[in-house]
Design a protein around this motif. Sequence first.
Motif, PDB file in Angstrom:
ATOM      1  N   ALA A  19       0.828  -1.206   0.000  1.00 39.39           N
ATOM      2  CA  ALA A  19       0.000   0.000   0.000  1.00 39.39           C
ATOM      3  C   ALA A  19       0.865   1.259   0.000  1.00 39.39           C
ATOM      4  O   ALA A  19       0.596   2.212  -0.751  1.00 39.39           O
ATOM      5  N   ASP A  20       1.911   1.280   0.827  1.00 40.09           N
ATOM      6  CA  ASP A  20       2.799   2.450   0.863  1.00 40.09           C
ATOM      7  C   ASP A  20       3.572   2.593  -0.447  1.00 40.09           C
ATOM      8  O   ASP A  20       3.800   3.704  -0.917  1.00 40.09           O
ATOM      9  N   ARG A  23       1.373   4.109  -3.097  1.00 41.39           N
ATOM     10  CA  ARG A  23       1.096   5.517  -2.859  1.00 41.39           C
ATOM     11  C   ARG A  23       2.331   6.389  -3.108  1.00 41.39           C
ATOM     12  O   ARG A  23       2.228   7.454  -3.719  1.00 41.39           O
ATOM     13  N   PRO A  62       2.179  -2.470  -8.492  1.00 40.90           N
ATOM     14  CA  PRO A  62       0.773  -2.070  -8.594  1.00 40.90           C
ATOM     15  C   PRO A  62       0.291  -1.775 -10.009  1.00 40.90           C
ATOM     16  O   PRO A  62      -0.838  -1.336 -10.193  1.00 40.90           O
ATOM     17  N   ARG A  84      -0.299  -9.312  -2.887  1.00 38.70           N
ATOM     18  CA  ARG A  84      -0.893  -8.023  -2.494  1.00 38.70           C
ATOM     19  C   ARG A  84      -0.668  -6.976  -3.583  1.00 38.70           C
ATOM     20  O   ARG A  84      -1.569  -6.182  -3.883  1.00 38.70           O
ATOM     21  N   LEU A  88      -3.642  -5.008  -5.738  1.00 37.20           N
ATOM     22  CA  LEU A  88      -3.738  -3.566  -5.956  1.00 37.20           C
ATOM     23  C   LEU A  88      -3.746  -3.228  -7.451  1.00 37.20           C
ATOM     24  O   LEU A  88      -4.474  -2.331  -7.888  1.00 37.20           O
TER      25      LEU A  88
END
Length: 223
Positions: A19-20, A23, A62, A84, A88
Amino acid sequence: MELPSHLDAVRQSYDAVAADYARTVEGPAVALDPLSRAVLGAFAELVTSAGAGPAADVGCGPGKVTAYLSGLGVPVFGVDLSPRMVELARAAHPELRFDVGPMSALAAGDGELGGVLAFYSTHHLPPEELPAVYGEFLRALAPGGHLLLVTRVGDEGHQHRRYGYGGDSAPFDSYRLPEDRIAELLERAGFTIEARTLQAPEEGAKRPVAGFLARKPATAATT
């Protein structure tokens, strides 16, 4: 499939920071630099003009670069070791295909791909594993197909980090080879190198970035 322990550690680390990473590294506000756009554009033109098959973006994360290639007209799918990251990527780009798997065993038949992109994705592999991975890229490419490999280079360096993107606890091992060593390994695998780029380190970075545009000869034997 069962992974070697070092690859399983890479998978777990990228699952933890996904996730980081999405982003801060591949977020909407993070633009590709001009040289990256140029080499990706050249790769896209070569793949689409040949029409030999889709391109695989190995270590796609991602999916930002996968989507960028798709926007240039390349039939492309992404592959990443981290479930993961793939989750994403599928959420951000539902129109594209993303698979979970290692770059050392691509879900593609012999000569099925028109292109392979390895964009900052091979540096977690110990140097002794690179010949087999480059051989896998060659196997999956159609005769005349192209590989674009972009990576940070250095003097046989090995770095172990305990924390990943966003300060998450996630161990990372990375390896920096001299650009001439990478070129040698690609040629030994059977590739013909058509172009090389060397980009000075970005502000705050310690290592330059090398790009290799390589082609599988029309008469190359798979390994």
